[in-house]
Design an enzyme around this catalytic site. Structure first.
Site, PDB file in Angstrom:
ATOM      1  N   THR A  82       1.097  -1.185   0.019  1.00 55.11           N
ATOM      2  CA  THR A  82       0.019  -0.189  -0.106  1.00 55.11           C
ATOM      3  C   THR A  82       0.868   1.293   0.012  1.00 55.11           C
ATOM      4  OG1 THR A  82      -1.549  -1.357   1.521  1.00 55.11           O
ATOM      5  CG2 THR A  82      -1.911   1.064   1.101  1.00 55.11           C
ATOM      6  N   ASN A 136       9.389 -12.611  11.187  1.00 60.26           N
ATOM      7  CA  ASN A 136       9.506 -13.687  12.196  1.00 60.26           C
ATOM      8  C   ASN A 136       9.208 -15.027  11.688  1.00 60.26           C
ATOM      9  OD1 ASN A 136      10.504 -13.081  14.711  1.00 60.26           O
ATOM     10  ND2 ASN A 136       8.642 -12.377  15.498  1.00 60.26           N
ATOM     11  N   SER A 174      15.671  -8.687  16.766  1.00 55.19           N
ATOM     12  CA  SER A 174      15.107  -8.750  17.841  1.00 55.19           C
ATOM     13  C   SER A 174      14.812  -7.317  18.417  1.00 55.19           C
ATOM     14  CB  SER A 174      15.606  -9.598  18.920  1.00 55.19           C
ATOM     15  OG  SER A 174      15.199  -9.345  20.041  1.00 55.19           O
ATOM     16  N   LYS A 217      16.675 -17.034  16.664  1.00 54.86           N
ATOM     17  CA  LYS A 217      15.423 -15.884  17.131  1.00 54.86           C
ATOM     18  C   LYS A 217      14.588 -16.692  17.851  1.00 54.86           C
ATOM     19  CE  LYS A 217      13.292 -11.993  17.009  1.00 54.86           C
ATOM     20  NZ  LYS A 217      11.766 -12.146  16.994  1.00 54.86           N
ATOM     21  N   HIS A 232      15.373 -17.530  21.025  1.00 60.36           N
ATOM     22  CA  HIS A 232      15.637 -16.240  21.923  1.00 60.36           C
ATOM     23  C   HIS A 232      13.982 -15.906  22.498  1.00 60.36           C
ATOM     24  CE1 HIS A 232      14.492 -11.909  21.867  1.00 60.36           C
ATOM     25  NE2 HIS A 232      15.777 -11.737  22.300  1.00 60.36           N
ATOM     26  N   ASN A 233      13.060 -16.035  21.630  1.00 60.03           N
ATOM     27  CA  ASN A 233      11.726 -15.452  22.019  1.00 60.03           C
ATOM     28  C   ASN A 233      11.209 -16.459  22.978  1.00 60.03           C
ATOM     29  OD1 ASN A 233      12.164 -13.587  20.042  1.00 60.03           O
ATOM     30  ND2 ASN A 233      10.079 -13.923  19.290  1.00 60.03           N
ATOM     31  N   GLU A 238      12.349 -15.732  26.049  1.00 61.15           N
ATOM     32  CA  GLU A 238      11.872 -14.417  26.720  1.00 61.15           C
ATOM     33  C   GLU A 238      10.636 -14.892  27.261  1.00 61.15           C
ATOM     34  OE1 GLU A 238      11.585 -11.461  23.470  1.00 61.15           O
ATOM     35  OE2 GLU A 238       9.526 -10.970  23.949  1.00 61.15           O
ATOM     36  N   LYS A 258       1.987 -14.792  20.158  1.00 61.14           N
ATOM     37  CA  LYS A 258       2.034 -14.755  18.737  1.00 61.14           C
ATOM     38  C   LYS A 258       2.432 -15.961  18.223  1.00 61.14           C
ATOM     39  CE  LYS A 258       2.029 -10.009  17.601  1.00 61.14           C
ATOM     40  NZ  LYS A 258       3.095  -8.848  16.969  1.00 61.14           N
ATOM     41  N   ARG A 314       7.456 -50.521  30.099  1.00 58.89           N
ATOM     42  CA  ARG A 314       7.511 -50.502  28.671  1.00 58.89           C
ATOM     43  C   ARG A 314       8.091 -52.108  28.218  1.00 58.89           C
ATOM     44  NH1 ARG A 314      11.435 -47.935  26.135  1.00 58.89           N
ATOM     45  NH2 ARG A 314      10.046 -47.595  24.209  1.00 58.89           N
TER      46      ARG A 314
HETATM   47  P1  NBP Z   1       2.991  -6.724  10.341  1.00 58.88           P
HETATM   48  O1  NBP Z   1       3.411  -8.231  10.923  1.00 58.88           O
HETATM   49  O2  NBP Z   1       1.929  -6.113  11.018  1.00 58.88           O
HETATM   50  O3  NBP Z   1       2.812  -6.868   8.806  1.00 58.88           O
HETATM   51  C1  NBP Z   1       2.298  -5.696   8.018  1.00 58.88           C
HETATM   52  C2  NBP Z   1       3.212  -5.401   6.781  1.00 58.88           C
HETATM   53  O4  NBP Z   1       3.092  -6.738   5.792  1.00 58.88           O
HETATM   54  C3  NBP Z   1       2.497  -4.389   5.989  1.00 58.88           C
HETATM   55  O5  NBP Z   1       3.758  -3.557   5.067  1.00 58.88           O
HETATM   56  C4  NBP Z   1       1.597  -5.136   4.716  1.00 58.88           C
HETATM   57  O6  NBP Z   1       1.383  -4.248   3.761  1.00 58.88           O
HETATM   58  C5  NBP Z   1       2.438  -6.222   4.467  1.00 58.88           C
HETATM   59  N1  NBP Z   1       1.933  -7.210   3.824  1.00 58.88           N
HETATM   60  C6  NBP Z   1       0.792  -8.187   4.468  1.00 58.88           C
HETATM   61 BR1  NBP Z   1       0.069  -8.166   5.989  1.00 58.88          BR
HETATM   62  N2  NBP Z   1       0.213  -9.061   3.282  1.00 58.88           N
HETATM   63  C7  NBP Z   1       1.252  -8.819   2.245  1.00 58.88           C
HETATM   64  C8  NBP Z   1       1.088  -9.011   0.820  1.00 58.88           C
HETATM   65  N3  NBP Z   1       0.510 -10.077   0.692  1.00 58.88           N
HETATM   66  N4  NBP Z   1       2.161  -8.477   0.037  1.00 58.88           N
HETATM   67  C9  NBP Z   1       2.889  -7.657   0.425  1.00 58.88           C
HETATM   68  N5  NBP Z   1       2.708  -6.982   1.866  1.00 58.88           N
HETATM   69  C10 NBP Z   1       2.069  -7.630   2.375  1.00 58.88           C
HETATM   70  O7  NBP Z   1       4.177  -5.617  10.393  1.00 58.88           O
HETATM   71  P2  NBP Z   1       5.333  -5.535  11.517  1.00 58.88           P
HETATM   72  O8  NBP Z   1       4.816  -5.420  12.776  1.00 58.88           O
HETATM   73  O9  NBP Z   1       6.359  -4.389  11.222  1.00 58.88           O
HETATM   74  O10 NBP Z   1       6.092  -6.662  11.510  1.00 58.88           O
HETATM   75  C11 NBP Z   1       6.891  -7.005  10.255  1.00 58.88           C
HETATM   76  C12 NBP Z   1       7.578  -8.548  10.519  1.00 58.88           C
HETATM   77  O11 NBP Z   1       8.733  -8.165  11.587  1.00 58.88           O
HETATM   78  C13 NBP Z   1       6.722  -9.671  10.887  1.00 58.88           C
HETATM   79  O12 NBP Z   1       7.264 -10.787  10.294  1.00 58.88           O
HETATM   80  C14 NBP Z   1       6.877  -9.690  12.442  1.00 58.88           C
HETATM   81  O13 NBP Z   1       6.836 -10.940  12.969  1.00 58.88           O
HETATM   82  C15 NBP Z   1       8.432  -9.232  12.416  1.00 58.88           C
HETATM   83  N6  NBP Z   1       8.758  -8.568  13.966  1.00 58.88           N
HETATM   84  C16 NBP Z   1       7.914  -8.009  14.501  1.00 58.88           C
HETATM   85  C17 NBP Z   1       8.494  -7.332  15.773  1.00 58.88           C
HETATM   86  C18 NBP Z   1       7.388  -6.295  16.449  1.00 58.88           C
HETATM   87  O14 NBP Z   1       7.719  -6.003  17.635  1.00 58.88           O
HETATM   88  N7  NBP Z   1       6.413  -5.914  15.867  1.00 58.88           N
HETATM   89  C19 NBP Z   1       9.627  -7.735  16.405  1.00 58.88           C
HETATM   90  C20 NBP Z   1      10.215  -8.666  15.499  1.00 58.88           C
HETATM   91  C21 NBP Z   1      10.079  -9.065  14.342  1.00 58.88           C
HETATM   92  P3  NBP Z   1       0.242  -3.149   3.637  1.00 58.88           P
HETATM   93  O15 NBP Z   1       0.793  -2.204   4.344  1.00 58.88           O
HETATM   94  O16 NBP Z   1      -0.032  -3.358   2.207  1.00 58.88           O
HETATM   95  O17 NBP Z   1      -0.918  -3.960   4.395  1.00 58.88           O
END
Ligand code: NBP
Length: 482
Positions: A34, A107, A133, A187, A190-191, A194, A265, A452
């Site tokens: 988007t 993740n 992380s 990773k 690690h989680n 946590e 999660k 067993r």
């Molecule tokens: P989200 O996990 O909420 O994902 C949102 C993103 O994915 C947006 O950019 C969205 O695009 C895109 N997306 C989706 Br949903 N479906 C898609 C598709 N079919 N094609 C293209 N893009 C798509 O974002 P986040 O919380 O920033 O986390 C990103 C990654 O990092 C995840 O794998 C998460 O597990 C990992 N992570 C998160 C944290 C944390 O604290 N949040 C920590 C460590 C790792 P859109 O804008 O067009 O909807």
């Protein structure tokens, strides 16, 4: 093409990681499904070079994005794990050239990373599974980064990765932990750790409050004190912060107005599933994961609360407050040593199974900053592996031996007190059971082998001679060597 690297996926994590990269002097092409997210990023932070010389190159289509990056391209995908990541890879791959590097920084489950790595490698591309992380703030200010992939891919990514990661005592909290799925595996564990860390803290809070009768603000003071000692860590510090917080609407302690159902999660569950596959007893992480599940089982909790009222079933336990606070600290520390020992055992087993050759000491080193489990304690683990790289278990390293020996009486007292008072301590008590299990010279596993063999002719080994044996239980009970 002007950008040295690209980032697709600009939700909280991708946006902050992209800003971190630009802030460290790299020109980064940015893209999001988007376009509004891309526009918002560039509108807020500009597309002029940052004071460090980095800049964003905003792109709308994937074609434009790919064209903006210098070859061989390094492209970071930071989208929702699972199908969205596959969808992005599928769209991206036809646009890439041989030798380009695709990095999944989400993740991902490490088995997905193994699958994707094979698929991309067969198409002449490099694939890197990069565990990041530290959440939103870490992504911006310096996360802990666990890179899994080929040496070559790491060398290309190294300047960017090392510049954006957290640093502790001048040492970056990022490393090439091994090939293919190693980064996401480490990773994941690690989680899991946590989860265990947080559960141990939560049980300690419950004991201090329910047994010793301390108020949340008093417990916050206790945690602040603990944070000045060998328990010093981000989570202990944050616990004091949360416990001291008052709800504005009611004036009550914040912790009393939050619904007591912990969410997850899935990384804890993945860690436990993997440990079951590998046959590694990670009881601390498993109990922490199950405790979260139990907390959300509203119907069962309501039924049990109705039938077994807490006032009739539990004993009143009188404790000396100061003594009990010290005992809980010792129990928390000892149980934490066990939880980490188990987590490191799992990494060693995963590494062995997949031929990753993960350096356990280095793993402790890169968790010292940028991530949620950052702690003083990790210095001890780093030192333990530095002095003995082939350490069988962290529990037997001199520093931890002393800590556990000094704390074991308190640990038993806390578990017993919790049991008498009806305050559940699944992680603290299962860690004690694990410790006792390891240190006993004879385990009742011998009886299990007997059972067993009796019901299923599963055979057994003897303590006094080599071989595999079966007793004819239903017959004349003679023993046969198999
Ligand atoms: P989200 O996990 O909420 O994902 C949102 C993103 O994915 C947006 O950019 C969205 O695009 C895109 N997306 C989706 Br949903 N479906 C898609 C598709 N079919 N094609 C293209 N893009 C798509 O974002 P986040 O919380 O920033 O986390 C990103 C990654 O990092 C995840 O794998 C998460 O597990 C990992 N992570 C998160 C944290 C944390 O604290 N949040 C920590 C460590 C790792 P859109 O804008 O067009 O909807």
């Amino acid at each position: 093409a002007t950008a040295t690297i690209g980032m697709t996926g600009l939700a909280v994590m991708g946006r902050n990681l992209a800003r971190n990269i630009a802030n460290h002097g790299h020109t980064i092409a940015v893209h999001n499904r988007t376009t509004a997210r891309t526009t918002a990023l560039v509108e807020e932070f500009g597309d002029e070079p940052t004071e460090h010389g980095g800049a964003f190159v905003a792109t709308e289509s994937l074609e434009e994005f790919v064209a903006a990056i210098r070859r061989p391209r390094a492209i970071i995908i930071m989208v929702k794990a699972g199908e969205p990541t596959d969808a992005v890879i599928e769209e991206l791959v036809p646009l890439l050239d041989e030798g380009d590097i695709v990095v999944d920084a989400g993740n991902a489950h490490f088995t997905d990373t193994l699958r994707r790595q094979q698929a991309l490698e067969s198409q002449g591309l490099h694939f890197v599974g990069m565990g990041v992380s530290g959440g939103e703030e870490g992504a911006l200010k310096g996360p802990s980064i666990m890179v899994g992939g080929s040496e070559h891919a790491f060398e290309v990514l190294e300047p960017v990765v090392m510049s954006i990661t957290a640093q502790v005592d001048g040492t970056p909290c990022a490393a090439h932990v091994g090939p293919d799925g190693a980064g996401h595996f480490v990773k994941m564990v690690h989680n899991g750790i946590e989860y265990a860390d947080m559960q141990l803290i939560a049980e300690s809070y419950d004991l201090l409050r329910s047994v010793a009768g301390l108020e949340p603000a008093e417990i916050a003071d206790v945690f602040d004190e603990w944070n000045a000692g060998d328990l010093e860590s981000f989570l202990i510090e944050m616990t004091a912060d949360v416990l001291r917080h008052t709800d504005a609407a009611t004036g009550k302690p914040f912790v009393d107005v939050v619904r007591d159902a912990a969410e997850q999660k899935g990384t804890g569950r993945w860690t436990v599933q993997s440990a079951l596959d590998l046959g590694v007893p990670i009881t601390g992480i498993a109990e922490a994961t199950f405790a979260r599940s139990l907390s959300g089982h509203t119907a069962q909790r309501a039924a049990a609360q109705k039938m077994f009222s807490t006032t009739t079933e539990d004993q009143r336990v009188e404790v000396d407050r100061d003594t009990f606070v010290d005992q809980v600290r010792a129990a928390l520390y000892a149980a934490k040593v066990v939880a980490y020992a188990q987590g490191f055992d799992q990494i060693a087993a995963g590494s062995e199974e997949h031929g990753w050759e993960v350096d356990l000491g280095e793993t402790a080193t890169i968790w010292r900053g940028g991530c949620i489990i950052r702690a003083q304690f990790l210095d001890r683990i780093k030192e333990a592996y530095a002095s003995e790289p082939d350490l069988t278990t962290l529990l037997t390293t001199p520093y931890f031996v002393d800590a556990v020996k000094d704390g074991v009486d308190a640990w038993r007292e806390v578990v017993a007190t919790g049991a008498r008072a009806g305050v559940p301590t699944p992680a603290i008590s299962s860690s004690l059971a694990y410790f006792d299990g390891l240190r006993r010279t004879r385990l009742p596993a011998a009886l299990i082998q007997g059972l067993r063999d009796n019901f299923g002719a599963h055979t057994y080994e003897r303590t006094d001679r080599e071989g595999t044996f079966h007793t004819t239980w239903a017959g004349d009970r003679t023993e046969k060597e198999m």
